[in-house]
Design an enzyme around this catalytic site. Sequence first.
Site: not given
Ligand code: AQP
Length: 322
Positions: A111, A193, A196
């Site tokens: 990040k 990965k 969002k």
């Molecule tokens: N690509 C993925 N595949 C499986 N699990 C995923 N998670 C996130 N991306 C994937 C799981 O979703 C939960 C919530 O995620 P989060 O919103 O707390 O943050 P994150 O892991 O950082 O997810 P994002 O989508 O990548 O969000 P941003 O872009 O905002 O940082 C977690 O349990 C995560 O493992």
Amino acid sequence: MRVFSGIQPTSQLHIGNYLGVIKPWIDLQSANNECLFWVADLHALTVPYKPIELKKRTSEVVAAYLTAGLDPKKSIIFRQSDIKEHTELCWLLSTITPLGDLQRMTQFKDKSAKHAKNINAGLLNYPVLMAADILLYQTDLVPVGEDQKQHVELAKTLGKKFNNKFGEIFNLPKAVIPKSGARIMSLTEPNKKMSKSDTPTSYIALFDSPEEIKKKISSATTDSGKEVKFDIKNKAGVSNLLTIYSLFSEQPISEIEKQFKNKGYKEFKESLAELLIKKLKPFRELEAKPEYIDDILKQGAEKAQVIATETIQKVKKSMGLI
Ligand code: AQP
């Protein structure tokens, strides 16, 4: 078992969030565990955001939880910022957290690179707040995607360290990672990965229209071959689409490979798009009633508060603050 897990309201939820965590939560809820599912709005402040959108996104996350099958009668559904003990415990735990451990975290490195103009202290302290979230509720199981495993391990390490220093206060948590779906990959860059905060063409949001789903799947990166075959090393894009197909259709990957033998990527992608359009219909048709969601969050916070107060009292007593 006490189960605890949440999602940040940073942007629209995608099928990675759904397959990696929300779907497994439904099974854990059905298995009569004591579940707490929450919206990580304080974590969401660590990356650039628009204040006006935060509340809307929080409601969307809760609406998605309910549509997926979370039941406020069975699970405690709440918003992180409603319980002030999360930030209080974060500070207390930060006093026993080695700086080097935080600087080593993969998410911090990723990040920081992604938001080079906004490397704030919150981004570095994110795992301490996450440890506070988990330990505050004396959690047994933390269902997360692969990317969050390192943070849950740190929560366990900090809990252990605290217990050794101040007495047995915290239950030590365990991460639960699904065998399949723990790391759904980006549609445009299948070695990364699905996230969002990436460009919308790289993910299928739960609320995407049928047209958007068709367009995104048809332009998903594959390879120059023709065979619909699971091979992560040489066919990362197709393998990711097969995983998504398998989890939504609940068919083994080998069956899907057979079904699309000699048929090519176009037919496979069209079928996957149709499957997603069908499976995500309840999310698209969702009518989120703000008063109903506010009410669920209020009731959830009242229940969560009881557990949080009990833990923080013990923590403060053990640290000599009370
Ligand atoms: N690509 C993925 N595949 C499986 N699990 C995923 N998670 C996130 N991306 C994937 C799981 O979703 C939960 C919530 O995620 P989060 O919103 O707390 O943050 P994150 O892991 O950082 O997810 P994002 O989508 O990548 O969000 P941003 O872009 O905002 O940082 C977690 O349990 C995560 O493992």
